[in-house]
Design a protein around this motif. Structure first.
Motif, mmCIF file in Angstrom:
data_model
loop_
_atom_site.group_PDB
_atom_site.id
_atom_site.type_symbol
_atom_site.label_atom_id
_atom_site.label_comp_id
_atom_site.label_asym_id
_atom_site.label_seq_id
_atom_site.Cartn_x
_atom_site.Cartn_y
_atom_site.Cartn_z
ATOM 1 N N MET A 1 1.007 -1.115 -0.056
ATOM 2 C CA MET A 1 -0.055 0.049 -0.062
ATOM 3 C C MET A 1 0.956 1.176 0.056
ATOM 4 S SD MET A 1 -3.181 0.362 0.095
ATOM 5 C CE MET A 1 -4.709 1.450 0.298
ATOM 6 N N GLN A 2 1.860 1.352 0.522
ATOM 7 C CA GLN A 2 2.841 2.212 0.834
ATOM 8 C C GLN A 2 3.627 2.591 -0.578
ATOM 9 O OE1 GLN A 2 5.374 2.027 4.080
ATOM 10 N NE2 GLN A 2 4.676 3.895 5.142
ATOM 11 N N GLU A 3 3.934 1.664 -1.351
ATOM 12 C CA GLU A 3 4.497 1.691 -2.470
ATOM 13 C C GLU A 3 3.744 2.513 -3.618
ATOM 14 O OE1 GLU A 3 4.922 -2.403 -3.622
ATOM 15 O OE2 GLU A 3 6.445 -2.567 -2.346
ATOM 16 N N GLN A 4 2.409 2.115 -3.471
ATOM 17 C CA GLN A 4 1.593 3.150 -4.358
ATOM 18 C C GLN A 4 1.400 4.605 -3.918
ATOM 19 O OE1 GLN A 4 -2.228 1.300 -3.814
ATOM 20 N NE2 GLN A 4 -1.712 -0.206 -5.682
ATOM 21 N N THR A 5 1.764 5.123 -2.727
ATOM 22 C CA THR A 5 1.850 6.199 -2.265
ATOM 23 C C THR A 5 3.068 7.036 -2.845
ATOM 24 O OG1 THR A 5 0.219 5.477 -0.337
ATOM 25 C CG2 THR A 5 1.513 7.751 -0.163
ATOM 26 N N ILE A 6 3.857 6.256 -2.589
ATOM 27 C CA ILE A 6 5.410 6.785 -2.931
ATOM 28 C C ILE A 6 5.423 7.014 -4.194
ATOM 29 C CG2 ILE A 6 7.976 6.343 -2.979
ATOM 30 C CD1 ILE A 6 7.409 5.109 -0.247
ATOM 31 N N SER A 7 5.082 6.025 -5.094
ATOM 32 C CA SER A 7 5.060 6.434 -6.547
ATOM 33 C C SER A 7 4.045 7.445 -6.947
ATOM 34 C CB SER A 7 4.642 4.891 -7.345
ATOM 35 O OG SER A 7 3.148 4.593 -7.165
ATOM 36 N N GLU A 8 2.827 7.687 -6.440
ATOM 37 C CA GLU A 8 2.214 8.612 -6.914
ATOM 38 C C GLU A 8 2.881 10.040 -6.416
ATOM 39 O OE1 GLU A 8 -1.383 10.032 -8.460
ATOM 40 O OE2 GLU A 8 -0.924 8.067 -8.254
ATOM 41 N N LEU A 9 3.269 10.145 -5.277
ATOM 42 C CA LEU A 9 4.264 11.219 -5.198
ATOM 43 C C LEU A 9 5.213 11.685 -6.058
ATOM 44 C CD1 LEU A 9 4.299 11.185 -1.078
ATOM 45 C CD2 LEU A 9 3.086 12.779 -2.606
ATOM 46 N N VAL A 10 5.979 10.750 -6.527
ATOM 47 C CA VAL A 10 6.826 10.627 -7.409
ATOM 48 C C VAL A 10 6.481 11.183 -8.676
ATOM 49 C CG1 VAL A 10 8.711 9.454 -8.828
ATOM 50 C CG2 VAL A 10 8.760 9.230 -6.276
ATOM 51 N N LYS A 11 5.448 10.549 -9.279
ATOM 52 C CA LYS A 11 4.666 11.036 -10.321
ATOM 53 C C LYS A 11 4.400 12.391 -10.342
ATOM 54 C CE LYS A 11 2.623 6.648 -11.505
ATOM 55 N NZ LYS A 11 1.291 5.879 -11.708
ATOM 56 N N TRP A 12 3.610 13.002 -9.225
ATOM 57 C CA TRP A 12 3.239 14.411 -9.050
ATOM 58 C C TRP A 12 4.542 14.988 -9.305
ATOM 59 C CZ3 TRP A 12 -1.093 17.081 -9.335
ATOM 60 C CH2 TRP A 12 -2.110 16.507 -9.082
ATOM 61 N N PHE A 13 5.637 14.758 -8.444
ATOM 62 C CA PHE A 13 6.893 15.634 -8.512
ATOM 63 C C PHE A 13 7.412 15.761 -9.913
ATOM 64 C CE2 PHE A 13 11.702 15.852 -8.325
ATOM 65 C CZ PHE A 13 11.655 17.146 -7.704
ATOM 66 N N ILE A 14 7.649 14.613 -10.780
ATOM 67 C CA ILE A 14 7.809 14.778 -12.045
ATOM 68 C C ILE A 14 7.206 15.373 -12.893
ATOM 69 C CG2 ILE A 14 8.490 13.332 -14.059
ATOM 70 C CD1 ILE A 14 9.477 11.089 -12.288
ATOM 71 N N GLY A 15 5.802 15.314 -12.703
ATOM 72 C CA GLY A 15 4.932 16.263 -13.451
ATOM 73 C C GLY A 15 4.867 17.912 -13.472
ATOM 74 N N LEU A 16 5.135 18.137 -12.056
ATOM 75 C CA LEU A 16 5.298 19.538 -11.818
ATOM 76 C C LEU A 16 6.694 20.077 -12.378
ATOM 77 C CD1 LEU A 16 3.892 19.563 -8.120
ATOM 78 C CD2 LEU A 16 2.945 20.759 -10.135
ATOM 79 N N LEU A 17 7.666 19.182 -12.272
ATOM 80 C CA LEU A 17 9.099 19.571 -12.729
ATOM 81 C C LEU A 17 8.942 19.895 -14.284
ATOM 82 C CD1 LEU A 17 11.783 20.118 -11.761
ATOM 83 C CD2 LEU A 17 12.511 17.793 -12.314
ATOM 84 N N LEU A 18 8.090 19.038 -14.830
ATOM 85 C CA LEU A 18 8.025 19.254 -16.465
ATOM 86 C C LEU A 18 7.304 20.549 -16.696
ATOM 87 C CD1 LEU A 18 7.317 15.411 -17.442
ATOM 88 C CD2 LEU A 18 9.117 16.950 -17.959
ATOM 89 N N ILE A 19 6.203 20.714 -15.786
ATOM 90 C CA ILE A 19 5.229 21.806 -16.135
ATOM 91 C C ILE A 19 6.186 23.085 -16.032
ATOM 92 C CG2 ILE A 19 3.298 23.162 -15.271
ATOM 93 C CD1 ILE A 19 1.781 20.553 -14.896
ATOM 94 N N PHE A 20 7.001 23.173 -15.009
ATOM 95 C CA PHE A 20 7.927 24.326 -14.500
ATOM 96 C C PHE A 20 8.881 24.622 -15.805
ATOM 97 C CE2 PHE A 20 7.025 24.251 -9.976
ATOM 98 C CZ PHE A 20 6.267 25.208 -9.881
ATOM 99 N N GLY A 21 9.611 23.381 -16.115
ATOM 100 C CA GLY A 21 10.240 23.434 -17.482
ATOM 101 C C GLY A 21 9.689 23.932 -18.393
#
Length: 120
Positions: A1-21
């Protein structure tokens, strides 16, 4: 269950980084395309004043300060000189472009251009 939460946070981080870029690149390109408008103003001044005379350079400096936050400067061998009718004036526009949203030093870009004196 925790693995899904961490992967979701990583996806959000990468998505925001791409938007800022993408936003940073868009702002950079917007500033970059302003060079052509400023070069057009330089050509108008060369045609009207008969070269890059003191008045033309003063007007172009004011234009850069008022409309482009002082981003552009001009280099030329015929700076502050009046040239005869039909003579070509070569110049280089030196622009200092700021990269927003990331801590990257300002970029200095040089673009050359030329105009023809139309004053008899």
């Amino acid at each position: 269950m925790q693995e899904q939460t961490i992967s979701e946070l990583v996806k959000w981080f990468i998505g925001l980084l791409l938007i800022f870029g993408m936003v940073s690149i868009a702002l950079f390109l917007y500033q970059f395309q302003d060079i052509n408008t400023y070069k057009q103003q330089i050509n108008y001044q060369i045609e009207r004043e008969g070269g890059l005379t003191k008045d033309a350079v003063k007007s172009l400096k004011k234009e850069s300060e008022d409309n482009y936050n002082g981003r552009y400067t001009i280099k030329s061998e015929k700076l502050n000189e009046k040239v005869p009718f039909g003579e070509k004036v070569d110049y280089t526009v030196v622009s200092k472009i700021t990269v927003y949203l990331f801590e990257i030093p300002d970029m200095t870009i040089e673009q050359s251009g030329s105009g023809v004196s139309q004053v008899r």
